[in-house]
Every structure is written in C-alpha cells, then in structure tokens.
Design a protein around this motif. Structure first.
Motif, mmCIF file in Angstrom:
data_model
loop_
_atom_site.group_PDB
_atom_site.id
_atom_site.type_symbol
_atom_site.label_atom_id
_atom_site.label_comp_id
_atom_site.label_asym_id
_atom_site.label_seq_id
_atom_site.Cartn_x
_atom_site.Cartn_y
_atom_site.Cartn_z
ATOM 1 N N SER A 180 53.026 39.721 45.829
ATOM 2 C CA SER A 180 51.901 39.309 45.547
ATOM 3 C C SER A 180 51.676 37.737 45.596
ATOM 4 C CB SER A 180 51.048 39.924 44.240
ATOM 5 O OG SER A 180 49.875 39.514 44.186
ATOM 6 N N THR A 226 41.569 40.152 39.925
ATOM 7 C CA THR A 226 42.359 40.330 41.195
ATOM 8 C C THR A 226 41.648 41.249 42.195
ATOM 9 O OG1 THR A 226 44.522 40.306 40.160
ATOM 10 C CG2 THR A 226 44.350 41.367 42.363
ATOM 11 N N TYR A 315 50.000 40.964 49.233
ATOM 12 C CA TYR A 315 48.951 40.600 48.707
ATOM 13 C C TYR A 315 48.539 39.246 48.381
ATOM 14 C CZ TYR A 315 48.742 45.520 47.391
ATOM 15 O OH TYR A 315 48.862 47.108 47.290
#
Length: 318
Positions: A180, A226, A315
C-alpha cells in the motif's frame, strides 16, 4: 451464563448458537473497531473474554480513556463474562500477563485473537526510523509475543496430557498481501504476520493449536480515511458493508472448536465476502540444466513474465 447481545446482521440481530460456550478468548486491541466487534461476537456465542487494549491513539500515543473497561462493561451488561487487560503486549511482561490474566480469571485459555495495531503513514523517503520501528513493533512483535506465550502454555498443557482445541487468529491486511503506497512500515509488518502465521501453524499443530490469519476490510479508526470514498451509507436493506461486525463471524468460527482441521490459512474478509487466499504459488518456470549467462537469464525471464499472471496492483496505484 447468559450470552452477550448478539451482533447485528443485515436483517437484524443474528441468533447466537453457543458456538463458543465454555471457551476463554483473549482479544488484543479490543477496545474499539474490529477488536471490540470480535470481543462482543465471541461473548454473544458464550465465550468468556479477556479484553486487551492499551488505550492509545491512532498513532500509538497515550490517551486518557480506558476503552477496554468500556467493552467489558458492555459484555457484562448483556450477561456475559469478561475482564480487562491494559498491558502492553509488545513487551514480554505484558504478553505473559495477558495469558496469566485469562488463567487467573477463568482457569484456561482457548483462543487468542491478535488484533492490536496503529498507523504512522509516510512515503518511504519521509519515513522516519522511529515510525518504522513503532509500527513493526506493535503489529509484528505485538503478534509474536502473545502468540509465543500462549503457545508455550498450550505446549505445556499438551505435554501434561491436557490437549486443548486451541486457536489463534492473526490480523494481517490487504496491505500485507499487495502493498500500500505510503504504508511501507505497515505493509511490511502485515506481510511478516503472514509468514509468522504459517510457521506457527506448522510448529504448533502437534499440540492441538490451529493458527490462521485474516486480511479484513472494515470501517475503523485506522481505515476511515483510506476507505472514505467507499464508506457510503448503509444500503436500503440496512446492510452496512463496511461495519467491523461483518468480519467477526469468520473470526468467531475460526476461534471455535468447529474449525477443526483448518490451519495455516489466510482469509480476506469484508462485508459479506470471504476469500481463501492462495499465497505464493509457482508460476511459469524455465530450467536450462546448467548456469545461465546474464543475457540468457534476462531473455528467459522476459519470456516467463509474458506467460505469467500479472500481479494485483499495489493499493494507492492508479
């Protein structure tokens, strides 16, 4: 013992079945979010709880409130049994006292849910060593030490002829599976938890201990920014897809004796979806039978990549 209030499902409360009646469950980071949801769900199924929470902020800083005590009050108000544990599970003393609290309060420990964690997000070039150490300590060491002390207890019990249907559920993340952007410390720690899970499952099976991991997605303090774009209001049928309570049924089942034979597995879970993750599997292979030259190795590798499945994107990469 009267079961605690059952968790709410998409069409109302789900009826408890007593799946964990008689079991003693310790949940770390259980004062809020996923940990709280897990603790309440276990209590609803008849388990007695050790609710661990250090009571820190999202970045690990000290906070004045005591969320573990509030969750214990919720469980007791609903007729369940629970005790609070405020120790730091990233220390040997705190992790050992978590196990000791379960034994002192209830005489046994059956299930450990490792859930505690926090974030200190930075791009790698801006990530301080302290931020790296803090996140890896809480997520990875905070899984290792409770697991170590619980496993030592269960091994001693097994050697004394008292084998338990012991269960450990570790908490990884999609960030640990895929990476991420802006979370190099968190992604590394969560990936490490997956490796720890596989080793623990292999080592502790002989003592009746099953170890699995989940990679959940839900609305918590850690994820509210997020998932801001996807955390819409509940659907017309009342189903809140991002509620942390959606993750807990799988955790409760994995933490029960009913999950016999399931170990060393990783599950993605969010909303109403459960996915068995298959991890690193061998893909296309080339074997020359002798040493490659660098140029040959490069040509062969490009051919292999052309026939391999493309990896899922990290991500945050658009």
């Amino acid at each position: 013992m009267t079961a605690a209030t059952p968790p709410t499902g998409p069409t109302g409360p789900t009826a408890p079945t007593g799946l964990c009646a008689g079991r003693v469950v310790a949940v770390t980071g259980a004062g809020r979010g996923l940990g709280r949801a897990h603790a309440l769900a276990f209590a609803a199924e008849g388990a007695r709880l050790v609710v661990n929470d250090l009571g820190v902020g999202l970045d690990g800083s000290a906070q004045p409130d005591g969320p573990a005590d509030r969750v214990v009050e919720e469980i007791r108000a609903a007729g369940g049994e629970a005790v609070a544990h405020g120790g730091d599970i990233t220390t040997a003393e705190g992790a050992a006292s978590l196990v000791a609290t379960a034994l002192d309060a209830f005489g046994r420990l059956d299930t450990l849910v490792n859930n505690a964690g926090f974030l200190r997000d930075r791009m790698l070039v801006n990530l301080d060593e302290d931020d790296w150490d803090a996140v890896v300590r809480v997520h990875l060491k905070g899984h290792f030490l409770p697991l170590k002390h619980a496993a030592a207890h269960w091994r001693a019990e097994a050697k004394a002829g008292r084998t338990h249907a012991a269960r450990v559920i570790n908490t990884s993340s999609g960030a640990g599976l895929l990476g991420s952007v802006g979370q190099g410390n968190y992604s590394a720690a969560k990936a490490g938890i997956l490796g720890l899970t596989l080793v623990a499952a292999a080592e502790m099976g002989r003592y009746g201990v099953q170890v699995n991991a989940i990679a959940p997605a839900a609305r918590t303090r850690m994820t509210e920014r997020t998932f801001a774009e996807t955390m819409a209001a509940p659907a017309d049928d009342g189903f809140d897809a991002m509620a942390p309570e959606n993750v807990s049924p799988l955790v409760v089942w994995l933490g029960s004796a009913a999950s016999d034979g399931v170990t060393g597995r990783v599950f993605e879970t969010e909303a109403g979806r459960i996915t068995v993750m298959e991890g690193w599997q061998p893909g296309p292979t080339a074997d020359k039978g002798t040493r490659w030259t660098p140029a040959e190795a490069g040509e062969a590798t490009r051919e292999l990549l052309a026939s391999a499945r493309r990896p899922q994107p990290v991500y945050g990469v658009r």
